[in-house]
Scaffold this active site. Structure first.
Site, PDB file in Angstrom:
ATOM      1  N   LYS A  11       0.828  -1.207   0.000  1.00  0.00           N
ATOM      2  CA  LYS A  11       0.000   0.000   0.000  1.00  0.00           C
ATOM      3  C   LYS A  11       0.862   1.256   0.000  1.00  0.00           C
ATOM      4  CE  LYS A  11      -4.050  -2.184   2.079  1.00  0.00           C
ATOM      5  NZ  LYS A  11      -5.031  -2.199   3.190  1.00  0.00           N
ATOM      6  N   ASP A  72       9.200   6.578   7.961  1.00  0.00           N
ATOM      7  CA  ASP A  72       8.839   6.087   9.278  1.00  0.00           C
ATOM      8  C   ASP A  72       7.691   6.962   9.739  1.00  0.00           C
ATOM      9  OD1 ASP A  72       9.418   4.097  11.284  1.00  0.00           O
ATOM     10  OD2 ASP A  72       9.892   5.763  12.614  1.00  0.00           O
TER      11      ASP A  72
END
EC number: 3.6.1.66
Length: 212
Positions: A11, A72
């Site tokens: 995704k 992140d």
């Protein structure tokens, strides 16, 4: 030019591909960790999102020689003083167990009134270039983008899309609707990762021209 997205999350790859398509950038072939020879990944022990993204890009460049992008990201909950933060993916103790992470967060906020359920998503995207590529292109070896997305934590999961905490996070722009209920295009338009990736677009556009 091949560019490594240091993730196995399909995704995330689709999200970056949609950003490139929206910007009309061609000449960039995105590959994931599943598409390159497997290598030992350094544990993500950074103190913040930038540190963890840099750990992943450094691994990618060192082991593959490819321009590497890593993100992140996580969720920061006001009532929990900014936690889970960098611990978001392993909040319940097992990395990547979305169901357990969401269940734990709901339990921790079970007695928290609606007016104190504020939160925001954070994403830091780092793109690292091998030194020879950076030198030949007249570019820096690192580019960093950071995005935030403000909202609230719902009292139950809603929607089937997205991943992570998306079923619990209701953005300010779509109050009462979870991110998991948004279309991929609407999520790209609003999201923390979309904002962070957009900041890498000028450098990606410059890289794409190296092949022309």
């Amino acid at each position: 030019m091949r560019v490594l997205v240091a993730s196995r999350n399909a995704k995330k790859l689709k999200e970056l591909n949609r950003v490139l398509e929206a910007e009309g950038i061609t000449g960039i072939e995105l590959v994931t960790l599943s598409d390159v020879e497997e290598y030992a990944e350094t544990p993500e022990t950074g103190r913040d999102f930038v540190d963890n993204a840099r750990i992943k890009t450094s691994d990618g460049v060192r082991h593959t020689g490819l321009v590497t992008i890593a993100d992140d990201s996580g969720i920061a909950v006001d009532e929990l003083r900014g936690m889970p933060g960098v611990l978001s993916a392993r909040w319940a103790g097992q990395h990547g167990n979305d169901a357990a992470n969401n269940a734990l967060l709901l339990a921790q906020l079970s007695d928290t009134p609606d007016e104190r359920r504020g939160a925001h998503y954070v994403s830091v995207c780092v793109m690292q270039l091998p030194e020879d590529v950076a030198s030949s292109a007249g570019m820096d070896t690192e580019y960093v983008g950071e995005g935030h997305w403000r909202g609230t934590i719902l009292r139950e999961e809603r929607g089937e899309g997205g991943f992570g905490y998306d079923p619990l996070f209701s953005p300010v722009e779509e109050s009462g609707t979870s991110v998991a209920e948004l279309s991929p295009e609407r999520k790209d338009e609003l999201s923390h990762r979309g904002k962070a990736l957009a900041q890498l677009v000028p450098a990606l556009r410059q890289l794409s021209r190296l092949e022309h």
